[in-house]
Scaffold this active site. Structure first.
Site, PDB file in Angstrom:
ATOM      1  N   HIS A 123       3.879 -28.932 -27.296  1.00 27.25           N
ATOM      2  CA  HIS A 123       4.811 -30.010 -27.051  1.00 27.25           C
ATOM      3  C   HIS A 123       4.134 -31.345 -27.813  1.00 27.25           C
ATOM      4  CE1 HIS A 123       6.008 -33.622 -24.419  1.00 27.25           C
ATOM      5  NE2 HIS A 123       7.199 -32.375 -24.027  1.00 27.25           N
ATOM      6  N   GLN A 203       4.768 -26.650 -18.424  1.00 26.29           N
ATOM      7  CA  GLN A 203       5.982 -25.810 -18.223  1.00 26.29           C
ATOM      8  C   GLN A 203       5.545 -24.546 -17.227  1.00 26.29           C
ATOM      9  OE1 GLN A 203       8.727 -26.907 -18.952  1.00 26.29           O
ATOM     10  NE2 GLN A 203       9.396 -25.095 -17.832  1.00 26.29           N
ATOM     11  N   LYS A 226       7.345 -31.542 -12.700  1.00 29.02           N
ATOM     12  CA  LYS A 226       7.664 -30.118 -13.188  1.00 29.02           C
ATOM     13  C   LYS A 226       7.494 -29.035 -12.183  1.00 29.02           C
ATOM     14  CE  LYS A 226       7.537 -31.020 -17.949  1.00 29.02           C
ATOM     15  NZ  LYS A 226       8.775 -31.822 -18.571  1.00 29.02           N
ATOM     16  N   CYS A 364      11.048 -32.331 -27.697  1.00 30.60           N
ATOM     17  CA  CYS A 364       9.646 -32.802 -27.913  1.00 30.60           C
ATOM     18  C   CYS A 364       8.761 -31.952 -28.639  1.00 30.60           C
ATOM     19  CB  CYS A 364       8.856 -33.207 -26.647  1.00 30.60           C
ATOM     20  SG  CYS A 364       9.565 -34.846 -25.947  1.00 30.60           S
TER      21      CYS A 364
END
Lengths: 406, 142
Positions: A123, A203, A226, A364
């Site tokens: 990212h 993530q 997240k 991204c």
């Protein structure tokens, strides 16, 4: 997870009852941010309604109470990551804040010519801070390759390591491709040359059980938003032994032991890295988000999401002129795809017209798009509150998009 | 508004078979427009003679809205004077980004009117127009 449990879980997320363009919401943009259960939102509200106070050094009841609730979350993070007193929790603004902090603080002890290794699937938040360090300190930034399935080339990673390598910084789970990286092997390779490893878990945090002790991770960064918590809060969980070598980056209140004009003495770890009043309510609500995940059980979540991702992959692969981008056998929560002759932005707008929220663009991760020679993808990313019906709606939506462009 | 109004037949057909698409052998002015956020990437090539746009071509890649907008633009600006073109560009821009006026007297371009109601897509419609403005100001260097 059986149907009744799933239905009960969905009730915890009032937003799932929203109508979008006349359809019930199908939320498949969890990789951008997860939805928030009502308990997290209630906790934020409770803090501001009945517990507002600044933390640390307050002698009054509310301040001590807020300090206790705030500090408890460090332990919740520790348990969630299966750490022990070898590591310390530092609260940041998010994953980006955590990685930037390592780049600025740990990076400040690097010398010209020292090297940092990242990967091709990072990212932007695990690329740009190192480029900034490169420009500031003349370090060398090296990029480990991946193959056309989106699998990291470990041999290439190993071949990049030299005596000048000071850090390996890799994502646990690619937000653009869904690839799970073999963190155990990456750490082994790096540690065999005494190089510390930073894991970007932005993530992974809500989808994979992470055991920092077993994996022996040196730095790990993630964001509350997240993992069903609020925006604006994140964590760097790091080995104390490394933190002890690192200077504070921000100066100000709370990070000091004493201040005189001729000399200031810094507070101890972790407080010396947390200048200023933090997002107190946000940190406390992160604790509730962790409790919430634990109440469902990350193992149950992993199992359910794995099945759902398999179902989605199967369902989407039946659609003609659709190509899945990122085909590692070891994937989690993300399915990125392109449709022949239809730009992802058009896909996103038309799915939105059917109440389906997906993300379109480069996520991204522009170098990933460049690698696959595509301008963008459409990305559906799942969470445990998603259902097979959501995936069916997505598949029908894609067929609808294709019918418009026929 | 229904999304189908965004993807009207005229827009879909211009996306499928864009007019004035490709790089001409000769041109006097040109510019490149790129939106790194979505990957829309276009080139505009102009032949300007006596302050009139004698020829206009575009090429590049992007979503249906951006491609149709570029195609419709090239059709409507051909054989117009620079000052006319500049006022049409301003009209289109003001409508899309400031919600001022309307596109009714711009002929076929008015099919793009609905885009204004999708803030995330306005840049798709305007990228080629910005590039056109820049192309007019950028003669090919010798």
């Amino acid at each position: 997870m059986d149907k009744n449990i799933l239905a009960k879980i969905r009730e915890d997320f009032p937003i799932l009852g929203t109508e979008v363009n006349g359809y019930s919401l199908v939320y498949l943009d969890n990789a951008a941010t997860t939805l928030k259960p009502k308990y997290v939102i209630d906790r934020l509200s409770k803090h501001y309604l009945y517990e507002t106070s600044n933390i640390h050094r307050g002698v009054h009841f509310l301040s001590q109470q807020a300090t206790t609730y705030f500090e408890e979350v460090r332990d919740k993070v520790k348990s969630y990551l299966h750490g022990d007193s070898t590591w310390e929790t530092i609260f940041t603004k998010g994953t980006t804040g955590a990685i930037n902090f390592v780049a600025q603080s740990f990076g400040s002890i690097f010398n010209s010519g020292d090297e940092v290794i990242i990967s091709q699937m990072e990212h932007h938040s695990n690329i740009v801070p190192w480029q900034m360090l490169r420009d500031r300190k003349n370090i060398v930034l090296k990029v480990a390759q991946m193959d056309e399935r989106g699998i990291l080339d470990l041999e290439h990673l190993e071949s990049l390591i030299t005596e000048k390598t000071k850090l390996v910084s890799i994502t646990y789970l690619s937000n653009a491709l869904g690839t799970i990286n073999p963190v155990d092997k990456i750490v082994k390779i790096a540690h065999s040359k005494n190089i510390p490893v930073l894991i970007d878990a932005a993530q992974a945090i809500a989808h994979i059980t992470i055991d920092v002790k077993k994996l022996d991770i040196d730095f790990i960064a993630f964001s509350a938003h997240k993992m069903f918590g609020p925006t604006g809060v994140g964590v760097l969980y790091a080995k104390k032994q490394l933190l002890e070598k690192m200077p504070p980056i921000e100066g100000g209140g709370d990070m000091i032991a004493s201040v005189r004009f001729d000399k200031t003495i810094y507070n101890t770890i972790p407080y010396c890295f947390e200048a200023g009043t933090p997002d107190i309510a946000g940190v406390i609500a992160l604790g509730v988000a962790i409790d919430y995940i634990n109440s469902i059980g990350l193992k149950n979540i992993e199992e359910y999401e794995h099945k759902l991702l398999q179902y989605a992959t199967q369902k989407l692969s039946e659609i003609k002129n659709l190509r899945v981008v990122g085909t590692s056998p070891n994937k989690s929560s993300v399915i990125s795809f392109v449709l022949d002759g239809i730009h992802p932005h058009d896909v996103g707008s038309l799915l939105d017209s059917k109440g389906i929220a997906v993300r379109t663009g480069h996520h991204c991760a522009q170098p990933v798009m460049e690698f696959f020679k595509i301008p963008a993808t459409t990305r559906a990313s799942i969470s445990f509150y998603n259902t097979k019906e959501d995936i069916d709606r997505l598949a029908d939506g894609i067929l609808y998009v294709q019918s418009i462009f026929e | 508004m229904n999304q189908n109004e965004l993807y009207q037949q005229v827009i879909l057909s211009h996306n499928k078979s864009p007019k004035n698409f490709g790089k001409p052998a000769t041109f006097t002015h040109w510019a490149e427009g790129f939106n790194p956020l979505c990957g829309d990437h276009y080139f505009i090539y102009l032949t300007i003679e006596d302050d009139v746009i004698k020829n206009v071509f575009f090429e590049g890649e992007g979503c249906a809205i951006s491609k149709a907008s570029a195609s419709l633009m090239t059709e409507s600006l051909k054989n117009k004077t620079i000052s006319d073109v500049e006022s049409i560009i301003k009209k289109f821009h003001d409508y899309m980004t400031l919600s001022q006026g309307n596109l009714k007297d711009l002929g076929k371009i008015s099919v793009l009117s609905g885009v204004k109601d999708y803030p995330a897509r306005i840049k798709c419609a305007t990228i080629s127009w910005h590039t056109m403005k820049q192309a007019i100001e950028t003669p090919v260097s010798e």
